[in-house]
Design a protein around this motif. Structure first.
Motif, mmCIF file in Angstrom:
data_model
loop_
_atom_site.group_PDB
_atom_site.id
_atom_site.type_symbol
_atom_site.label_atom_id
_atom_site.label_comp_id
_atom_site.label_asym_id
_atom_site.label_seq_id
_atom_site.Cartn_x
_atom_site.Cartn_y
_atom_site.Cartn_z
ATOM 1 N N ILE A 218 0.864 -1.180 0.000
ATOM 2 C CA ILE A 218 0.000 0.000 0.000
ATOM 3 C C ILE A 218 0.900 1.230 0.000
ATOM 4 C CG2 ILE A 218 -1.751 1.306 1.248
ATOM 5 C CD1 ILE A 218 -2.685 -1.298 2.503
ATOM 6 N N THR A 219 0.705 2.105 -0.984
ATOM 7 C CA THR A 219 1.542 3.292 -1.117
ATOM 8 C C THR A 219 0.707 4.550 -0.905
ATOM 9 O OG1 THR A 219 2.963 2.147 -2.707
ATOM 10 C CG2 THR A 219 3.101 4.557 -2.650
ATOM 11 N N ILE A 220 1.261 5.476 -0.117
ATOM 12 C CA ILE A 220 0.636 6.779 0.118
ATOM 13 C C ILE A 220 1.441 7.819 -0.659
ATOM 14 C CG2 ILE A 220 -0.146 8.440 1.835
ATOM 15 C CD1 ILE A 220 -1.367 5.678 2.190
ATOM 16 N N PRO A 221 0.873 8.424 -1.708
ATOM 17 C CA PRO A 221 1.625 9.388 -2.517
ATOM 18 C C PRO A 221 1.526 10.799 -1.942
ATOM 19 C CG PRO A 221 -0.499 9.048 -3.515
ATOM 20 C CD PRO A 221 -0.468 8.167 -2.273
ATOM 21 N N PRO A 222 2.437 11.682 -2.290
ATOM 22 C CA PRO A 222 2.362 13.070 -1.831
ATOM 23 C C PRO A 222 1.181 13.830 -2.416
ATOM 24 C CG PRO A 222 4.195 12.777 -3.359
ATOM 25 C CD PRO A 222 3.664 11.416 -3.059
#
Length: 378
Positions: free
Chosen positions: A46-50
């Motif tokens: 799971i990736t949280i982008p800016p």
């Protein structure tokens, strides 16, 4: 025929869910809601982008296991926001159901302005706990986290950390390090007090706090270090930090290197610590700030090298009776202008004398002493 049609429909539904539960980038709270409602187990990262909306609360309630990482994009720098939480919205990133991450929890300065991060039932991280979110984080809840691959925390605005204790460091990416850099916490004993064995990996406690305009910061004044073994222990205080070696359940400690780089005021050995050995001990440096030691007892059963540099407040230095058994011992003293080394004895407040310096009786490898030294000391 009708039963076969129903069975086919169920298989297609299961396959669709499996596809949704792989690698995922969360661009919004709606993305997070869709993921958590569909997936109890996430089989990817799971990736949280800016680019995530900085004012949205992100909930992963419903997800119990992440087989990959929970991470942000790597931006390579930390963006510290000098702002008051009283004038800012509380933005949270949370999951009350998450128990296990088989990869890394790796969030850095590229993540949005989360003020609260809460994973109270997260128990195990097989990879790294690497939280370097210095943007605006004030509250961190990892109550039940007791096993990590390694641990690193860098969050200067963090004033509250809810956490029971660290019980196991398994090693991740070639290290078992446990490192706390700049925070505004008043205690980090939950991370350091247990008799963990991290082998040759480093441990570091930093009590130095960056002062933020209109931001409530606190001071770390006491730290208990209880690891059974560590490659190095580095302490950086804030002028008032007292360090205790030996946790409540510990009898032995072995350190390869012990460094007090600046800002430490006192060193205490827990009386129940039966054996305390260290390779090299370094206080101060040639170029950076010094510590705030005044009367310092070096309470080690074994030590091979001692270096003290530019410790201006240090007036008395004590080497314990165990020092008579030190072997291949080296001493370097430089720039300690107020340190009195005129005798091996000191006068107690009641007028009696006591021996404060014991020379090794087996062998001494080298001596480099520059300061107020008299023949009786030698």
């Amino acid at each position: 025929m009708r039963r076969c049609t129903v069975a086919l429909t169920l298989c297609l539904t299961s396959s669709a869910f499996a596809t949704q539960c792989g690698n995922t980038t969360i661009h919004s709270a709606a993305d997070a809601d869709a993921l958590r409602k569909a997936c109890r187990v996430v089989d990817g990262t799971i990736t949280i982008p800016p680019t995530l909306d900085h004012l949205e609360n992100i909930s992963l309630d419903g997800i119990e296991v992440i087989n990959g990482d929970l991470r942000s994009y790597k931006c390579g720098s930390i963006n510290i926001k000098r702002r008051s939480p009283t004038n800012s919205s509380v933005v949270s990133f949370s999951s009350s159901s998450l128990t296990t991450i088989h990869g890394d929890l790796a969030l850095d300065g590229c993540i949005p302005d989360f003020t609260n991060i809460s994973f109270p039932n997260l128990k195990t991280i097989d990879g790294a706990f690497d939280l370097a979110n210095a943007a605006s984080l004030a509250y961190l809840d990892v109550t039940n986290l007791d096993s990590v691959g390694y641990f690193r925390l860098f969050a200067p605005t963090l004033v509250t950390m809810v956490h029971n204790e660290l019980r196991n460091v398994t090693g991740a990416h070639g290290t078992k390090k446990v490192v706390v850099e700049q925070t505004s916490l008043t205690s980090v004993d939950n991370l350091f007090r247990n008799p963990l064995d991290i082998g040759d990996s480093p441990a570091s406690i930093e009590g130095k706090t960056i002062m933020f305009e209109n931001f409530p910061t606190q001071t770390l004044t006491n730290a208990t270090f209880g690891f059974a073994r560590a490659g190095s222990l580095s302490i950086e205080g804030n002028g008032t930090l007292y360090v205790t070696l030996g946790g409540p359940d510990q009898t032995t400690m072995a350190l390869t290197n012990l460094t007090f780089s600046r800002g430490t005021a006192g060193l205490i050995r827990n009386p129940q610590l039966a054996n305390l050995t260290v390779g090299t001990v370094t206080l101060g440096s040639y170029f950076e700030g010094a510590n705030n030691f005044t009367d310092l007892l070096l309470p080690f059963d074994s030590m091979s090298s001692l270096t003290i540099l530019n410790e201006q407040t240090l007036t008395q230095l004590e080497l314990p009776p165990q020092a008579v058994n030190y072997t291949n011992f080296s001493v370097t003293l430089y720039g300690c202008t107020n340190l009195n080394l005129s005798s091996q004895f000191a006068t107690n407040p009641d007028g009696t004398t006591r021996q404060t310096w014991y020379w090794p009786q087996k062998d001494i490898k080298s001596l480099s002493l520059i300061g107020n030294i008299s023949t009786p000391f030698l």
